[in-house]
Design a protein around this motif. Structure first.
Motif, short mmCIF file in Angstrom:
data_model
loop_
_atom_site.label_atom_id
_atom_site.label_comp_id
_atom_site.label_asym_id
_atom_site.label_seq_id
_atom_site.Cartn_x
_atom_site.Cartn_y
_atom_site.Cartn_z
N ALA A 97 6.96 -5.06 -3.29
CA ALA A 97 7.80 -5.12 -2.15
C ALA A 97 7.38 -4.39 -0.67
O ALA A 97 7.54 -4.94 0.34
N GLN A 98 6.76 -3.27 -1.10
CA GLN A 98 6.33 -2.67 0.00
C GLN A 98 5.04 -2.90 0.62
O GLN A 98 4.82 -3.17 2.06
N ILE A 99 4.12 -3.71 -0.02
CA ILE A 99 3.12 -4.46 0.31
C ILE A 99 3.56 -5.44 1.21
O ILE A 99 3.14 -5.84 2.49
N LEU A 100 4.49 -6.24 0.83
CA LEU A 100 5.21 -7.53 1.30
C LEU A 100 5.66 -6.93 2.69
O LEU A 100 5.90 -7.89 3.90
N GLU A 101 6.65 -6.02 2.81
CA GLU A 101 7.05 -5.41 3.93
C GLU A 101 6.22 -4.88 5.08
O GLU A 101 6.41 -5.45 6.22
N HIS A 102 5.11 -4.38 4.79
CA HIS A 102 4.10 -4.12 5.55
C HIS A 102 3.39 -5.42 6.20
O HIS A 102 2.75 -5.30 7.39
N SER A 103 3.37 -6.45 5.51
CA SER A 103 2.51 -7.59 5.75
C SER A 103 3.50 -8.79 6.64
O SER A 103 2.77 -9.50 7.20
#
Length: 349
Positions: A3-9
């Motif tokens: 989720a945090q990878i996706l939020e960053h990208s």
């Protein structure tokens, strides 16, 4: 992590579960947060019986599915790792043909699965031979078992390498990072953005290898959310490494409680945890709960030091010295986070 990878990208919103919202109540509650602005929805599928994951996938049909490992949690309900693998594989069976199945190439049962979908894989040993693959190189860790490494990604033969420095504790988190990176690649994210996202990701669930550093170099690790043989092994290995890393010798103390839902193997598995703690050189084990005597027996038979303790009193009687590291771990039913909180309160001044 994913989720945090996706939020960053991502340019749009990301919806993901709070804590372990992974059952027939938690998954729909999380799904209800999805709206027109949502770009990615991350769901966790839990199972107490065969067919549970399939039902959840009817509510939330996946486009990318991953199984991180086949451990021994819920062994008492399923009976074997093979039965657990069969139940978990329902998350792959729900994929469309153009979906992506993310496999752990290091797991003996997952690596043999061949879902009717596109295949991606991760490994912390070597780069798997798949259309999308992830591995790690140049692995290092600090005094508190936080791992740094080079993330190696391969997308249809295009191999890239990017540095990652995790904020979360334990080797198991490096495995999780590789899994999350593989799913993110399958979602079309750029490898450099994935590495950046992993390096800023923090724990969003309480009581999972949560580190509190106190005065006099005392450290409390609250891993009291849950426990099974695999996570016990991971936590004890981390604790052992912290005790002797970079030439330092620190006293390591483990407050260990019951691992629930293990069925008739419970007695042997608790003895095994005690034996493992002794073999890893843990200085002292305090065992609590119904299976405390079996943990203690495993420790002492392997030449270690252990005693059975009262969970209501252990935080008050335990004396810590400069440099000590304390691990608190058990299944959710024992609520040992109260012990970790009290120790933190006692030794924070």
């Amino acid at each position: 992590m994913l989720a945090q990878i996706l939020e960053h990208s991502a340019s749009g919103n990301v919806v993901s579960p709070q804590g372990s919202y992974n059952n027939e109540i938690g998954v729909p509650l999380t799904a209800c947060q999805v709206d027109e602005a949502t770009q990615y929805f991350v769901a966790e599928m839990g199972a107490d019986a065969k067919g549970d994951v399939a039902k959840l996938c009817q509510i939330v049909p996946p486009k990318i599915s991953m199984i991180i490992n086949i451990g021994m949690a819920h062994l008492g309900k399923f009976g074997s790792r093979e039965a657990i693998a069969e139940a978990k594989s329902e998350i792959f069976e729900a994929l469309p043909q153009d979906g992506w199945a993310v496999l752990n190439a290091d797991d003996d049962l997952i690596s043999k699965m061949r879902p009717n979908a596109n295949l991606a894989a991760f490994s912390i040993r070597e780069l798997p031979d798949y259309e999308i693959a992830v591995s790690v190189e140049d692995v290092e860790c600090d005094d508190y078992d936080r791992y740094s490494f080079t993330l190696v990604t391969s997308v249809r033969g295009d191999i890239q390498r990017h540095p990652v420095k995790l904020k979360v504790l334990g080797k198991a988190q490096m495995i999780d990072a590789a899994a999350a990176a593989t799913a993110a690649l399958a979602a079309g994210l750029a490898p450099e953005k994935i590495a950046e996202g992993l390096s800023i990701a923090e724990a969003r669930s309480s009581w999972r290898m949560a580190l509190t550093e106190l005065s006099d170099d005392i450290a409390i690790i609250n891993d009291a959310y849950n426990a099974n043989p695999g996570s016990m092994a991971a936590a004890l290995n981390s604790l052992s490494g912290m005790g002797s890393r970079n030439g330092r010798q620190r006293r390591t103390i483990a407050i260990l409680g019951d691992m629930l839902e293990l069925g008739d193997k419970s007695y042997d598995l608790h003895r095994n945890v005690g034996r493992m703690a002794a073999e890893l050189g843990i200085t002292k084990v305090y065992a609590v709960g119904e299976f405390a005597s079996y943990i203690s027996e495993g420790v002492t038979k392997a030449g270690g030091s252990a005693e059975v303790a009262d969970p209501a009193k252990i935080a008050e009687i335990l004396e810590l010295s400069a440099g000590d590291i304390v691990l608190v771990k058990a299944s959710r039913g024992l609520a040992l986070e109260k012990v970790a909180d009290r120790l933190t309160e006692r030794f924070s001044n």
